[in-house]
Every structure is written in structure tokens, then in C-alpha cells.
Design an enzyme around this catalytic site. Structure first.
Site, PDB file in Angstrom:
ATOM      1  N   ARG A  80       3.941  18.766   1.081  1.00  0.00           N
ATOM      2  CA  ARG A  80       4.454  19.941   0.366  1.00  0.00           C
ATOM      3  C   ARG A  80       3.663  20.254  -0.901  1.00  0.00           C
ATOM      4  NH1 ARG A  80       9.961  22.086   0.873  1.00  0.00           N
ATOM      5  NH2 ARG A  80      10.067  22.390   3.095  1.00  0.00           N
ATOM      6  N   ARG A 115      -6.943  12.812   1.208  1.00  0.00           N
ATOM      7  CA  ARG A 115      -5.872  13.336   2.072  1.00  0.00           C
ATOM      8  C   ARG A 115      -4.492  12.843   1.644  1.00  0.00           C
ATOM      9  NH1 ARG A 115      -6.920   9.767   7.409  1.00  0.00           N
ATOM     10  NH2 ARG A 115      -8.965  10.681   7.217  1.00  0.00           N
ATOM     11  N   HIS A 116      -4.428  11.716   0.938  1.00  0.00           N
ATOM     12  CA  HIS A 116      -3.114  11.289   0.424  1.00  0.00           C
ATOM     13  C   HIS A 116      -3.176  11.002  -1.074  1.00  0.00           C
ATOM     14  CE1 HIS A 116      -4.944   7.517   1.662  1.00  0.00           C
ATOM     15  NE2 HIS A 116      -4.571   7.615   2.925  1.00  0.00           N
ATOM     16  N   ARG A 173      -9.224   8.000  -0.782  1.00  0.00           N
ATOM     17  CA  ARG A 173     -10.186   8.379   0.267  1.00  0.00           C
ATOM     18  C   ARG A 173     -11.087   9.506  -0.212  1.00  0.00           C
ATOM     19  NH1 ARG A 173      -8.655   6.358   5.612  1.00  0.00           N
ATOM     20  NH2 ARG A 173     -10.411   7.588   6.288  1.00  0.00           N
ATOM     21  N   THR A 220      -7.039   6.465  10.387  1.00  0.00           N
ATOM     22  CA  THR A 220      -6.964   5.365   9.419  1.00  0.00           C
ATOM     23  C   THR A 220      -8.215   4.506   9.583  1.00  0.00           C
ATOM     24  OG1 THR A 220      -5.607   3.517   8.624  1.00  0.00           O
ATOM     25  CG2 THR A 220      -5.621   3.890  11.000  1.00  0.00           C
ATOM     26  N   THR A 221      -8.394   3.520   8.710  1.00  0.00           N
ATOM     27  CA  THR A 221      -9.572   2.659   8.774  1.00  0.00           C
ATOM     28  C   THR A 221      -9.679   2.033  10.160  1.00  0.00           C
ATOM     29  OG1 THR A 221      -8.990   2.136   6.499  1.00  0.00           O
ATOM     30  CG2 THR A 221     -10.808   0.898   7.439  1.00  0.00           C
ATOM     31  N   HIS A 250      -5.449   3.550  -1.617  1.00  0.00           N
ATOM     32  CA  HIS A 250      -6.754   3.895  -1.032  1.00  0.00           C
ATOM     33  C   HIS A 250      -7.097   5.318  -1.457  1.00  0.00           C
ATOM     34  CE1 HIS A 250      -9.385   3.921   2.888  1.00  0.00           C
ATOM     35  NE2 HIS A 250     -10.032   4.373   1.836  1.00  0.00           N
ATOM     36  N   ASN A 257       0.855  -1.186   0.000  1.00  0.00           N
ATOM     37  CA  ASN A 257       0.000   0.000   0.000  1.00  0.00           C
ATOM     38  C   ASN A 257       0.898   1.245   0.000  1.00  0.00           C
ATOM     39  OD1 ASN A 257      -1.426   2.251   1.083  1.00  0.00           O
ATOM     40  ND2 ASN A 257      -3.077   0.871   1.644  1.00  0.00           N
ATOM     41  N   GLY A 274       1.000  -1.444   4.410  1.00  0.00           N
ATOM     42  CA  GLY A 274       1.431  -0.123   3.993  1.00  0.00           C
ATOM     43  C   GLY A 274       2.316   0.588   4.992  1.00  0.00           C
ATOM     44  N   PHE A 275       1.711   0.983   6.114  1.00  0.00           N
ATOM     45  CA  PHE A 275       2.384   1.911   7.014  1.00  0.00           C
ATOM     46  C   PHE A 275       3.752   1.428   7.485  1.00  0.00           C
ATOM     47  CE2 PHE A 275       2.972   4.234  11.026  1.00  0.00           C
ATOM     48  CZ  PHE A 275       2.837   5.523  10.542  1.00  0.00           C
ATOM     49  N   GLU A 325     -11.050  -9.657   2.828  1.00  0.00           N
ATOM     50  CA  GLU A 325      -9.804  -9.220   3.462  1.00  0.00           C
ATOM     51  C   GLU A 325     -10.105  -9.087   4.946  1.00  0.00           C
ATOM     52  OE1 GLU A 325      -7.632  -5.848   1.857  1.00  0.00           O
ATOM     53  OE2 GLU A 325      -6.617  -5.538   3.775  1.00  0.00           O
ATOM     54  N   ASP A 330      -0.069   4.452  -0.112  1.00  0.00           N
ATOM     55  CA  ASP A 330      -0.760   5.689   0.295  1.00  0.00           C
ATOM     56  C   ASP A 330       0.180   6.699   0.952  1.00  0.00           C
ATOM     57  OD1 ASP A 330      -3.021   4.360  -0.433  1.00  0.00           O
ATOM     58  OD2 ASP A 330      -3.832   4.159   1.598  1.00  0.00           O
ATOM     59  N   HIS A 331       1.055   6.191   1.820  1.00  0.00           N
ATOM     60  CA  HIS A 331       1.832   7.142   2.622  1.00  0.00           C
ATOM     61  C   HIS A 331       3.034   7.722   1.893  1.00  0.00           C
ATOM     62  CE1 HIS A 331      -1.030   6.723   5.676  1.00  0.00           C
ATOM     63  NE2 HIS A 331      -0.850   5.421   5.758  1.00  0.00           N
ATOM     64  N   HIS A 354      -3.893  -4.633   7.737  1.00  0.00           N
ATOM     65  CA  HIS A 354      -4.054  -3.489   8.632  1.00  0.00           C
ATOM     66  C   HIS A 354      -3.210  -3.677   9.890  1.00  0.00           C
ATOM     67  CE1 HIS A 354      -5.417   0.086  10.519  1.00  0.00           C
ATOM     68  NE2 HIS A 354      -6.107   0.388   9.445  1.00  0.00           N
ATOM     69  N   GLY A 355      -2.264  -2.769  10.036  1.00  0.00           N
ATOM     70  CA  GLY A 355      -1.417  -2.779  11.232  1.00  0.00           C
ATOM     71  C   GLY A 355      -0.368  -3.883  11.243  1.00  0.00           C
ATOM     72  N   GLU A 410      -8.518   0.528  -2.729  1.00  0.00           N
ATOM     73  CA  GLU A 410      -9.377   0.511  -1.535  1.00  0.00           C
ATOM     74  C   GLU A 410     -10.292   1.724  -1.624  1.00  0.00           C
ATOM     75  OE1 GLU A 410      -5.987  -1.483   1.338  1.00  0.00           O
ATOM     76  OE2 GLU A 410      -6.524   0.615   1.601  1.00  0.00           O
TER      77      GLU A 410
HETATM   78  N1  PXP Z   1      -6.060  -3.140   4.100  1.00  0.00           N
HETATM   79  C1  PXP Z   1      -7.031  -2.190   4.184  1.00  0.00           C
HETATM   80  C2  PXP Z   1      -8.411  -2.559   3.758  1.00  0.00           C
HETATM   81  C3  PXP Z   1      -6.748  -0.889   4.645  1.00  0.00           C
HETATM   82  O1  PXP Z   1      -7.733   0.020   4.738  1.00  0.00           O
HETATM   83  C4  PXP Z   1      -5.412  -0.584   4.979  1.00  0.00           C
HETATM   84  C5  PXP Z   1      -5.081   0.817   5.406  1.00  0.00           C
HETATM   85  O2  PXP Z   1      -5.281   1.684   4.342  1.00  0.00           O
HETATM   86  C6  PXP Z   1      -4.432  -1.591   4.859  1.00  0.00           C
HETATM   87  C7  PXP Z   1      -4.794  -2.853   4.438  1.00  0.00           C
HETATM   88  C8  PXP Z   1      -2.999  -1.339   5.186  1.00  0.00           C
HETATM   89  O3  PXP Z   1      -2.874  -1.049   6.533  1.00  0.00           O
HETATM   90  P1  PXP Z   1      -1.477  -0.548   7.127  1.00  0.00           P
HETATM   91  O4  PXP Z   1      -1.163   0.733   6.448  1.00  0.00           O
HETATM   92  O5  PXP Z   1      -1.720  -0.431   8.578  1.00  0.00           O
HETATM   93  O6  PXP Z   1      -0.462  -1.618   6.769  1.00  0.00           O
END
Ligand code: PXP
Length: 238
Positions: free
Chosen positions: A19, A50-51, A46, A101-102, A44, A8, A214-215, A152, A10-11, A192-193, A71
Site C-alpha cells: 500500500r 522491493r521491500h 535489495r 527470493t535468494t 535485506h 528477518n 524470516g518468511f 551462513e 523483510d516481509h 533460508h526456508g 543482507e
Molecule cells: N539468510 C539469507 C542470507 C537470506 O537471503 C534469507 C532470505 O532473505 C534468509 C536467511 C531468510 O530466509 P527465509 O525468509 O526463507 O526464512
């Protein structure tokens, strides 16, 4: 079977938006992630943008040869955008206005008509549809009835339980939910996480096909570079 890695990005866009510049570039990030072993690029889009921006999705789709997973919230705006952007698959997620976040899986009961319509429409256009769900048997059965091809599983509660008394219990919930997803013949993803410490037990769940992360990867990339961060995660789940 080896577990696939969806990265992911996104970040990368979060940093760029700090910036409102053109760097770091999401197209470049997608290419680096793929070169390091990612099987899928996850973005994602959104509601508040935001990103990731619409143009990020358009450019990654057009300029990078990859399996693109989007997403999105289950809204008419996003449904239209998915049809236009043509990701290979989407994951429908809950989205709240002020969340960082979600916050968890979809509550299907409250939204089943909308979900059913979106799932039918996107599936008819050849776009795979996954639902982001807490490891709750009833939600999984409802996802099957609505025609989703993939579940998922939300690993947020498991990730937050790491090192605590309920860690085993949260892992067990994911294991049991995974068993049900496979029994219903749906594809099994999770995310997630997840990070470099907690990912292995989830990757080892029988039938797990793909982890979306992602994160933790983007955070580690600040210190070791994106290629090393992706390769490191890939080797942990393979
Ligand atoms: N899966 C879904 C459905 C999510 O919404 C997210 C966060 O955008 C992730 C996976 C990835 O989560 P993380 O950034 O905590 O790894």
C-alpha cells in the site's frame, strides 16, 4: 550452547509496500521480535528495494537498540550504504534481477576480487562479514581465505528436501559443511526456508550459533501475532 535467532523482518516491509503506507512499521516489528526473544534483527536491502527501504534500515539502526544484521549484494552501492548505515554485521548474498527470493549461496570463484575488497573494507570499519554459501567445502575454504569471519550456510536445498528421499543427504551436507566451518575457526550461521517443522535438525547441528529466519515467522504472525510467532520459533531452537 543455545542457538541465537535472527529474525528477518523483510516481509513486514513487503506488506507495507503493498500500500506504500507507513504500516506495518518495521521499527515496531523489530521491537516486538526482540521482546519475544530474537537476538538479532535481519534486513535485506535489495537492489530493487522491493521491500526494505533505506529509510527502514536508517530508522531501525537509530531507534531500536539491537544487533542489526544487513543482507546485501556484493556491489559498490551496497558497500557504501553499509558503511553509512553501520549494521553490526552484513551477509553478502547473490542477488538476481527476477528472483522471488535468494536462490542459493554465493559462487565465490566468479567474484573473489570484489568480495575480498568489500570484506576488507567493512571489516576494517568494525562490521562483521558473513558469506552466504551452499554447503560446499571449496566455497567454505575460499571464504576463509578471503577473510570472512562467518559463514551462513544456505538451507534452501535442505528445506526443499523436507519429506523427500534426499532429506537425510541434505542434512548430512549441512552437518559436514558445519564441521569444516568450525574447523576453520569461523562462526557458523544458517538460514533460508527454515520453518517450524524443519528447523530442529539444523538447530541441533554441533557448533550452530545463529539461525536467520524470516518468511515462516512473518507468515505465522498473520495468524498468531508476531510476538507468539517469534517466541514459538525461539523455543524450538533453544
Ligand atoms: N539468510 C539469507 C542470507 C537470506 O537471503 C534469507 C532470505 O532473505 C534468509 C536467511 C531468510 O530466509 P527465509 O525468509 O526463507 O526464512
Amino acid at each position: 550452547m543455545s542457538v541465537k535467532l535472527g529474525v528477518n523482518i523483510d516481509h513486514v516491509a513487503t506488506l507495507r509496500q503493498a500500500r506504500r503506507d507507513s504500516n506495518p512499521d518495521t521499527v515496531e516489528a523489530a521491537r516486538v521480535a526482540l521482546s519475544a526473544g530474537a537476538e538479532m534483527i535481519v534486513m535485506h536491502l535489495r537492489k530493487d528495494r522491493r521491500h526494505v527501504q533505506d529509510s527502514d534500515m536508517e530508522r531501525v539502526r537509530r531507534e531500536v537498540k539491537c544487533y542489526l544484521h544487513m543482507e546485501m549484494a556484493a556491489t559498490e552501492e551496497m558497500e557504501k550504504l553499509a558503511v553509512k548505515l553501520r549494521p553490526d554485521s552484513v551477509c553478502l548474498v547473490p542477488e538476481e534481477k527476477d528472483e522471488v527470493t535468494t536462490q542459493g549461496g554465493l559462487k565465490i570463484k566468479d567474484k573473489s576480487e570484489t568480495l575480498s575488497k568489500i570484506i576488507k573494507n567493512l571489516s576494517s570499519k568494525g562490521i562483521g562479514v558473513s558469506l552466504f554459501l551452499d554447503p560446499e567445502p571449496q566455497d567454505i575454504r575460499n571464504a576463509y581465505k578471503l577473510g570472512a569471519d562467518t559463514v551462513e550456510l544456505c538451507t534452501k536445498a535442505y528445506a526443499e528436501s523436507w519429506g523427500k528421499k534426499n532429506q537425510e543427504k541434505e542434512l548430512e551436507k549441512l552437518q559436514l559443511a558445519s564441521y569444516l566451518v568450525k574447523e576453520l575457526n569461523m562462526s557458523l550461521h544458517a538460514g533460508h526456508g527454515l520453518d517450524y517443522y524443519n528447523v530442529r535438525p539444523v538447530a541441533q547441528i554441533e557448533g550452530m550459533e545463529c539461525l536467520n529466519i524470516g518468511f515462516s515467522i512473518i507468515s505465522r504472525s498473520v495468524f498468531v501475532g508476531l510476538k507468539n510467532a517469534v517466541a514459538g520459533m525461539k523455543s524450538l531452537i533453544s
